[in-house]
Design a protein around this motif. Sequence first.
Motif: not given
Ligand code: GLP
Length: 251
Positions: A48-49, A78, A91, A143-145, A151-152, A172
């Motif tokens: 993720g970013s 994931d 990934y 991170g958090i979705g 994760g997923f 997602t």
């Molecule tokens: C995806 C990944 C997560 C990640 C989330 C957030 O769904 N599987 O692990 O935390 O995206 O992405 P971002 O960090 O780009 O907001």
Amino acid sequence: MKKIQIGSQEAQVGEVDELCGALADEVEALIQSRAEAGKFAVLGLATGSTPLPLYAELIRRHREEGLSFANVISFNLDEYEGLGRDHERSYWCEMWENLFDHVDVDPENVSVPPSLSDDPDRAATEYEAAIQAAGGIDWQLLGIGGEGHIGFNEKGSALDSRTRRVTLARKTIIDAAPSFGGEENVPTHAITMGVASILEAKRIVLMARGASKKEIVHLAISGEVGPDVPASFLQNHKNVGWFLDGDAAGS
Ligand code: GLP
């Protein structure tokens, strides 16, 4: 960086470079203490970013300060089902592009959940076994979705869930669509470490940036603990750190 109290939890709030500095310090201290003992540091890594500036800081420390990843073993959270290692949106590729290619980690020591297995259950069990064989995860980055996934592990994921094949939530898929050039190109399934697998890490840090995460971050940190917001399960971990920029913290 300052500490703020959100519900029962303490969160670290600061500029992105401060957050990444503090997280890189944790990684560096772990790697070095293990190296001194002739042991490996086992990292749980995320895509993720959000973690990109942290990976950039770790690369900088490797290049400019000699931080070595020679004693690192890593497991990613994931992977999209069906995307091989040569797929640019996998990934696996993301991790090589943003971190592994630029440090001295042994390629044999990095793992991303298997995405092409014809027996996902067996592959998932083997992934869990490999984590155990490495001694368990010392330091897990998350991170958090948009709907609170880690994760997923989408909404509805159980506390006792392990590494498994999952169906991606609509939100997602919508969030991932721009990087895949349209929703129709986003895989519908993935392999993810489970909530229980994640909670076994000795230290967990969740990083969140940006105003779009503010509401879900607050639900995760101080809302009811349960599968509606899988990140909320972290509230009960004995060594969790919440690292937020001002926008995600809403301060
Ligand atoms: C995806 C990944 C997560 C990640 C989330 C957030 O769904 N599987 O692990 O935390 O995206 O992405 P971002 O960090 O780009 O907001």
